[in-house]
Design an enzyme around this catalytic site. Sequence first.
Site, PDB file in Angstrom:
ATOM      1  N   HIS A 294      10.702 -44.365  15.816  1.00 50.42           N
ATOM      2  CA  HIS A 294      10.501 -43.254  14.887  1.00 50.42           C
ATOM      3  C   HIS A 294      10.299 -43.766  13.459  1.00 50.42           C
ATOM      4  CE1 HIS A 294      12.292 -40.844  18.159  1.00 50.42           C
ATOM      5  NE2 HIS A 294      11.897 -39.757  17.540  1.00 50.42           N
TER       6      HIS A 294
ATOM      7  N   GLU B  19       1.821 -34.894  23.056  1.00 54.13           N
ATOM      8  CA  GLU B  19       0.877 -35.409  22.061  1.00 54.13           C
ATOM      9  C   GLU B  19      -0.506 -35.559  22.672  1.00 54.13           C
ATOM     10  OE1 GLU B  19       3.993 -36.494  22.447  1.00 54.13           O
ATOM     11  OE2 GLU B  19       4.673 -35.524  20.611  1.00 54.13           O
TER      12      GLU B  19
HETATM   13  C1  LIG Z   1       6.807 -37.613  22.812  1.00 54.03           C
HETATM   14  C2  LIG Z   1       7.753 -36.901  21.872  1.00 54.03           C
HETATM   15  N1  LIG Z   1       7.341 -35.773  21.231  1.00 54.03           N
HETATM   16  C3  LIG Z   1       8.189 -35.126  20.388  1.00 54.03           C
HETATM   17  C4  LIG Z   1       9.446 -35.611  20.158  1.00 54.03           C
HETATM   18  C5  LIG Z   1      10.376 -34.885  19.169  1.00 54.03           C
HETATM   19  N2  LIG Z   1      11.405 -34.184  19.944  1.00 54.03           N
HETATM   20  C6  LIG Z   1      12.590 -34.784  20.217  1.00 54.03           C
HETATM   21  S1  LIG Z   1      13.537 -33.850  21.234  1.00 54.03           S
HETATM   22  C7  LIG Z   1      12.356 -32.627  21.343  1.00 54.03           C
HETATM   23  C8  LIG Z   1      12.585 -31.427  22.221  1.00 54.03           C
HETATM   24  C9  LIG Z   1      12.977 -31.824  23.592  1.00 54.03           C
HETATM   25  O1  LIG Z   1      13.108 -30.706  24.386  1.00 54.03           O
HETATM   26  P1  LIG Z   1      13.493 -30.842  25.894  1.00 54.03           P
HETATM   27  O2  LIG Z   1      12.659 -31.886  26.551  1.00 54.03           O
HETATM   28  O3  LIG Z   1      13.441 -29.484  26.499  1.00 54.03           O
HETATM   29  O4  LIG Z   1      14.975 -31.390  25.859  1.00 54.03           O
HETATM   30  P2  LIG Z   1      16.225 -30.578  25.302  1.00 54.03           P
HETATM   31  O5  LIG Z   1      16.254 -30.729  23.841  1.00 54.03           O
HETATM   32  O6  LIG Z   1      16.029 -29.187  25.715  1.00 54.03           O
HETATM   33  O7  LIG Z   1      17.425 -31.202  25.944  1.00 54.03           O
HETATM   34  C10 LIG Z   1      11.256 -32.946  20.545  1.00 54.03           C
HETATM   35  C11 LIG Z   1      10.078 -32.064  20.373  1.00 54.03           C
HETATM   36  C12 LIG Z   1       9.823 -36.831  20.822  1.00 54.03           C
HETATM   37  N3  LIG Z   1      11.007 -37.418  20.611  1.00 54.03           N
HETATM   38  N4  LIG Z   1       8.971 -37.440  21.681  1.00 54.03           N
END
Ligand SMILES: Cc1ncc(C[n+]2csc(CCOP(=O)(O)OP(=O)(O)O)c2C)c(N)n1
Lengths: 332, 321
Positions: free
Chosen positions: B130, B61
Amino acid sequence: MTRDITVDDATAKRLFEEMLRIDVFEEETKARFGEGEIPGFVHLSGGHEGSHVGMGAAMREDDWLAVGGARLIGQYIAKGVPLTEIMAELYGRVGGSNKGYGGQMHVADVDRKLYGHAATIGSGQNPAVGLALAEEMQGTDNVAVTTIGDGGTSRGSFHTALVFASYWDLPVVFVIENNEWAISTPSTSLSPDHLSDYGKPHKLPTESVDGSDVEAVYHAVSEAIDRARDGGGPTVIESRVARLVPHFEGDKQTYRDSEEYERLKAEKDPIANYRERLLDAGVLTEADVEELTAEILAEVEEAVEFARESPEPNPEAAYENVYQLPLYGQGE
Amino acid sequence: MTREITYVEAIAEALDEELARDDDVVLFGEDVEEFGGNFGETEGLYEKHGRDRVRNTPLSEIGIAGMALGAAVGGMRPVAELQFADFAATAGDEVFNQIPKQPYVSGGRLTAPLTIFAPSGAGIGAGAQHSQSVHSWLGNVPGWVVVTATTPYDAKGLFKSAIRDDNPVFFLPHKFLSEQRGEVPEEEYTLPLGEAAVEVEGEDVTVVATQLMFHRAKEAAEQVDADVEIVNPRTFAPLDTETIAASVRKTGRLVVVDETVERYGTQGHIANEVVESDFFSLDAPPKTIGVKDTPIPLSPVLEQEVLPSADRIAAGIESLF
Ligand SMILES: Cc1ncc(C[n+]2csc(CCOP(=O)(O)OP(=O)(O)O)c2C)c(N)n1
């Protein structure tokens, strides 16, 4: 991938059992979520089990785990939180580890040294550094292990945490579970060859391992933990896994190539692969696996029963725990 | 000519039309391409407008908000999405210190015509990080235009205006309303920023409410033995105090319901504006109703407990008579 077993039989069995426990628990979670029994979101670990369990097994009970990434439940299990408490928390019930205030993204268990997920992805690494600082200042040789996904490494807060950890040479192990996806954004577009390279500017030891091989993770994290315990400071490990599940339950994965996805499922399932290895090596028999599965199924069933029977929180409980009262100096 | 569409479809239409209308508009955020946004708000846009105009970002963000500021100062009209309004806090410096202040500290030499949009509000069991309503946070920093949406009609008309406005605008749809249906004109339209709307006319009491609380206030109005006028502020900062005050001059009573927490929430500010300007037209003290002073709990039982219910709103209205 090596077919040899590189740990003693008891450890091998434990690694397998823990992975199976995650798998069975999550299958049940998926079903319960599908039936509308579990509120909120559910992110499953499929493909990450070897990484979670290898890491968990490398830790001592008194080491901190600061959970990050988005695949959480398997990590809670790997840290030893009872299935009953996790399931009840998923249900938002009083018997949950957080009495229903936390849910899937926030399971925390300070007594077991589990620092709950910072649901804003990538905000968990700096607290992990703080936990390591606290351990060091209290004169223990405990370490903090903190996980993050490939997506989370893009946050400045992650890089800030590397800066802080190396600044004080704290006992922190950063485990990056690179499953190549942050929801629909591919990590292959990120510049480093290995995300552990992010440790290089900080002159930290880095390593990239096949995270779908539970023993490889176990060895890599063990080595990093030993170094941290001996005053050798932080390490950055990339654990390369495949995400064999949707981002969260309900994600249709329209952004993924389905052939590639099927190939990964056939080749990178840590549980199926390890099972085969253990059978080949004679560490386990088919009958052992069946027995183990039956035991775990019963355990998971019990967890669901526990969650279902656990009461909904009393609405009045909504007002508890906002502050520790009295505030300092009150009532004097 | 109107037709019924959902709130989230209205948002996608606004984006689609503005992307088509103005080449300077660029949309970016996490998972806005094929994934189509967490609530379907960007569905189909990437396919239609291409990767230059609709861009997935890495997960940060800080990156999204900071990049939007630079792009706006540099001449684009960026529309940046945060997946949840709560995450404004993860780009705290950008959101609270940089974006809203640059035009001011530059002495008006630069403009930052960007829009950040982010679903806010509680009701889907998403837990404390959230589910917040953040328009009071943002309204507290002069420089932001802070806009909420209550109906599909609002969502489309206000979002289009937000994108066209030369100020930084924070546009806050409500995630629980995503599937709400409502009438939206067939033809192109926009709604003015900074103007409240009298949505329901009445004689006895003014209720000020937006988003989910507006819908609950309507339910509450059915329950009480009073003729309720409902005002939807639409823009929280700067606030259209005059429309609200004029309504209170007519009814003599004021209830403000909002999903921000009661402590330092928008409710108190709005009531204060009326007390200061129109104290002698009040027949009773203003009543403010908001989220109880707790984080939003996960359990649906607890969540509904802390959110203002139609019953609580009805009781608030009745307490003035
Ligand atoms: C700061 C933030 N931005 C966006 C999100 C929404 N979100 C939740 S999980 C995710 C993807 C996470 O990807 P990664 O860190 O690669 O973990 P993975 O799902 O691959 O285990 C997103 C964009 C969030 N929870 N927190």
